[in-house]
Design an enzyme around this catalytic site. Structure first.
Site, PDB file in Angstrom:
ATOM      1  N   ARG A  27       0.914  -1.261   0.003  1.00  0.00           N
ATOM      2  CA  ARG A  27      -0.027  -0.006  -0.019  1.00  0.00           C
ATOM      3  C   ARG A  27       0.857   1.211   0.176  1.00  0.00           C
ATOM      4  O   ARG A  27       0.449   2.219   0.538  1.00  0.00           O
ATOM      5  CB  ARG A  27      -0.845  -0.063   1.170  1.00  0.00           C
ATOM      6  CG  ARG A  27      -2.379   0.302   0.622  1.00  0.00           C
ATOM      7  CD  ARG A  27      -3.373   0.367   1.936  1.00  0.00           C
ATOM      8  NE  ARG A  27      -3.828  -0.859   2.273  1.00  0.00           N
ATOM      9  CZ  ARG A  27      -4.012  -1.138   3.535  1.00  0.00           C
ATOM     10  NH1 ARG A  27      -3.759  -0.333   4.606  1.00  0.00           N
ATOM     11  NH2 ARG A  27      -4.321  -2.432   3.895  1.00  0.00           N
ATOM     12  N   ARG A  31      -3.108   6.772   1.252  1.00  0.00           N
ATOM     13  CA  ARG A  31      -3.778   7.877   1.892  1.00  0.00           C
ATOM     14  C   ARG A  31      -2.744   8.647   2.631  1.00  0.00           C
ATOM     15  O   ARG A  31      -3.196   9.580   2.981  1.00  0.00           O
ATOM     16  CB  ARG A  31      -5.230   7.289   2.762  1.00  0.00           C
ATOM     17  CG  ARG A  31      -6.275   7.127   1.743  1.00  0.00           C
ATOM     18  CD  ARG A  31      -7.434   6.864   2.697  1.00  0.00           C
ATOM     19  NE  ARG A  31      -7.321   5.277   3.080  1.00  0.00           N
ATOM     20  CZ  ARG A  31      -8.292   4.936   3.860  1.00  0.00           C
ATOM     21  NH1 ARG A  31      -9.437   5.464   4.195  1.00  0.00           N
ATOM     22  NH2 ARG A  31      -8.163   3.701   4.361  1.00  0.00           N
ATOM     23  N   ARG A  40      -6.958  11.235  -5.658  1.00  0.00           N
ATOM     24  CA  ARG A  40      -8.181  10.542  -5.494  1.00  0.00           C
ATOM     25  C   ARG A  40      -9.331  11.583  -5.336  1.00  0.00           C
ATOM     26  O   ARG A  40     -10.544  11.232  -6.135  1.00  0.00           O
ATOM     27  CB  ARG A  40      -8.194  10.016  -4.182  1.00  0.00           C
ATOM     28  CG  ARG A  40      -9.392   9.096  -3.801  1.00  0.00           C
ATOM     29  CD  ARG A  40      -9.111   8.193  -2.802  1.00  0.00           C
ATOM     30  NE  ARG A  40     -10.372   7.830  -2.049  1.00  0.00           N
ATOM     31  CZ  ARG A  40     -10.796   6.854  -1.137  1.00  0.00           C
ATOM     32  NH1 ARG A  40      -9.592   6.340  -0.593  1.00  0.00           N
ATOM     33  NH2 ARG A  40     -11.956   6.782  -0.721  1.00  0.00           N
ATOM     34  N   ASP A  77      -7.086  -2.921  -7.025  1.00  0.00           N
ATOM     35  CA  ASP A  77      -7.755  -3.152  -5.763  1.00  0.00           C
ATOM     36  C   ASP A  77      -8.065  -4.730  -6.091  1.00  0.00           C
ATOM     37  O   ASP A  77      -8.248  -5.110  -7.142  1.00  0.00           O
ATOM     38  CB  ASP A  77      -9.045  -2.515  -5.500  1.00  0.00           C
ATOM     39  CG  ASP A  77      -9.517  -2.670  -4.146  1.00  0.00           C
ATOM     40  OD1 ASP A  77     -10.383  -3.994  -3.786  1.00  0.00           O
ATOM     41  OD2 ASP A  77      -9.235  -2.308  -3.054  1.00  0.00           O
ATOM     42  N   TYR A 154     -15.439 -12.178   0.698  1.00  0.00           N
ATOM     43  CA  TYR A 154     -16.064 -10.861   0.058  1.00  0.00           C
ATOM     44  C   TYR A 154     -17.195 -11.307  -0.680  1.00  0.00           C
ATOM     45  O   TYR A 154     -18.473 -10.392  -0.514  1.00  0.00           O
ATOM     46  CB  TYR A 154     -15.146  -9.774  -0.681  1.00  0.00           C
ATOM     47  CG  TYR A 154     -13.829  -9.271   0.249  1.00  0.00           C
ATOM     48  CD1 TYR A 154     -14.518  -7.904   0.908  1.00  0.00           C
ATOM     49  CD2 TYR A 154     -12.763  -9.717   0.402  1.00  0.00           C
ATOM     50  CE1 TYR A 154     -13.637  -7.372   1.809  1.00  0.00           C
ATOM     51  CE2 TYR A 154     -11.818  -9.125   0.949  1.00  0.00           C
ATOM     52  CZ  TYR A 154     -12.077  -7.912   1.628  1.00  0.00           C
ATOM     53  OH  TYR A 154     -11.210  -7.348   2.639  1.00  0.00           O
TER      54      TYR A 154
END
Length: 349
Positions: A27, A31, A40, A77, A154
């Site tokens: 990652r 962020r 973003r 992702d 998921y």
């Protein structure tokens, strides 16, 4: 052979000697970087960012402009695959990923089909090609996918889960349906990773983020066997160069020997496992990647240096180490601490 200014990451994965330990971070485009948050915002949403090859390329390169990293990782992702299967991925602020149509009915599971990566996921392949052009041989590009078990979690739970109740119930009461989901997802993941290799990635990684929620017997039946199938079906070579593969099971320290025999070139370790002990157990068979606790990056620079050295010293002066975190970098990390970490890895002796 395609030219690479810095190939020490690829060489370390193949357990060849390297001048210093290579480092990249799970990652690393995220962020914690103000420039990422800016892009973003411009994209409008996380999913829009993933699906725009030019912007995905922009954010992939952001950490490399800032830090002396030894690899770039495709910005995407793991849930692009179930999204391409028609489950309807969406993100809600503060709640993470969700699916509009999680798998619940037997007929939905029977109808599940692997997408064509060049059709439903062509935006990922476009991003790979664009990033490779932009990198221009500076460092290798890593492609990735979720593992079949993790994606299935998921797909059945409809999002992240606290107790994995739905999927475990399915696995234990209807193993036939569970294996049907895992079979199709394995085909999808294999085709997806091979398409990424065809499009230009120079190493691939499979994230088995939720493998560690299973018992050992269930892990072997519902995750490991499918990881082995993927490893056996990956394209081994491209542009005259070996394409190394990495598998990362969060919580997988208990099954290191089994993972080392699964067919991947390297194992990613989470922060719970001592990397020196892992090397003693399997280091003559696979390279190891990891495994600083990402929370250490929330501490002072002095602590970052000390803990980074602890991991490097635990591994020792052997080939086959790629330095990384034991999981993705926290969004609350100060970029300055990342610079300290990378500098420490590169100068450690």
């Amino acid at each position: 052979m395609s030219h690479l200014d810095n190939d020490i990451f690829l060489r370390a994965l193949l357990r060849e000697p390297v001048p210093h330990t290579p480092v990249w971070l799970m990652r690393q485009a995220g962020r914690y970087l103000p420039e990422y948050r800016e892009t973003r915002k411009r994209a409008g949403s996380f999913l829009a960012l993933c699906k725009n090859p030019a912007l995905a390329c922009e954010v992939t390169l952001q950490p490399l402009a800032r830090f002396d990293l030894d690899a770039a990782i495709l910005f995407s992702d793991i849930l692009t695959v179930p999204d391409a299967m028609g489950l309807g991925l969406y993100f809600t602020e503060g709640e993470g990923p969700k699916f509009e149509r999680p798998l619940a009915e037997e007929w939905e599971i029977r109808n599940l089909a692997a997408p064509d990566p060049h059709v439903e996921l062509h935006y990922v392949m476009d991003a790979v090609a664009e990033i490779r052009r932009a990198l221009n041989g500076s460092v290798p590009l890593i492609g990735f996918s979720g593992s079949p078990w993790t994606l299935a979690c998921y797909m059945v739970e409809g999002g992240s889960s606290a107790d994995y109740r739905k999927i475990k119930k399915l696995a234990y009461t209807r193993p036939d349906l569970m294996h049907r989901i895992l079979d199709v997802t394995t085909q999808a993941v294999t085709a997806y990773l091979n398409a990424q290799i065809e499009s230009g990635v120079q190493a691939v990684m499979v994230f088995d983020s939720w493998g560690g929620v299973l018992s050992e017997a269930a892990y072997r039946e519902f995750s490991l066997v499918y990881l082995q199938k993927i490893a056996a079906s990956l394209v081994q070579e491209k542009e005259g160069r070996r394409i190394p593969s990495i598998v990362f099971t969060k919580g997988g320290g208990l099954w290191l020997e089994a993972l080392a025999a699964s067919g991947f070139d390297a194992l990613g370790l989470d922060w719970t496992m001592d990397i020196g002990r892992a090397r003693a157990l399997v280091g003559d068979r696979v390279a190891l990647q990891g495994n600083l606790d990402p929370a250490i990056l929330l501490a002072t620079p002095e602590i970052v240096v000390a803990e980074t050295c602890r991991v490097l010293n635990a591994f020792g002066p052997h080939p086959g180490h790629v330095f990384n975190l034991g999981h993705g970098i926290s969004q609350h990390t100060h970029p300055e601490n990342v610079a300290v970490l990378i500098e420490t890895v590169h100068t450690h002796n």
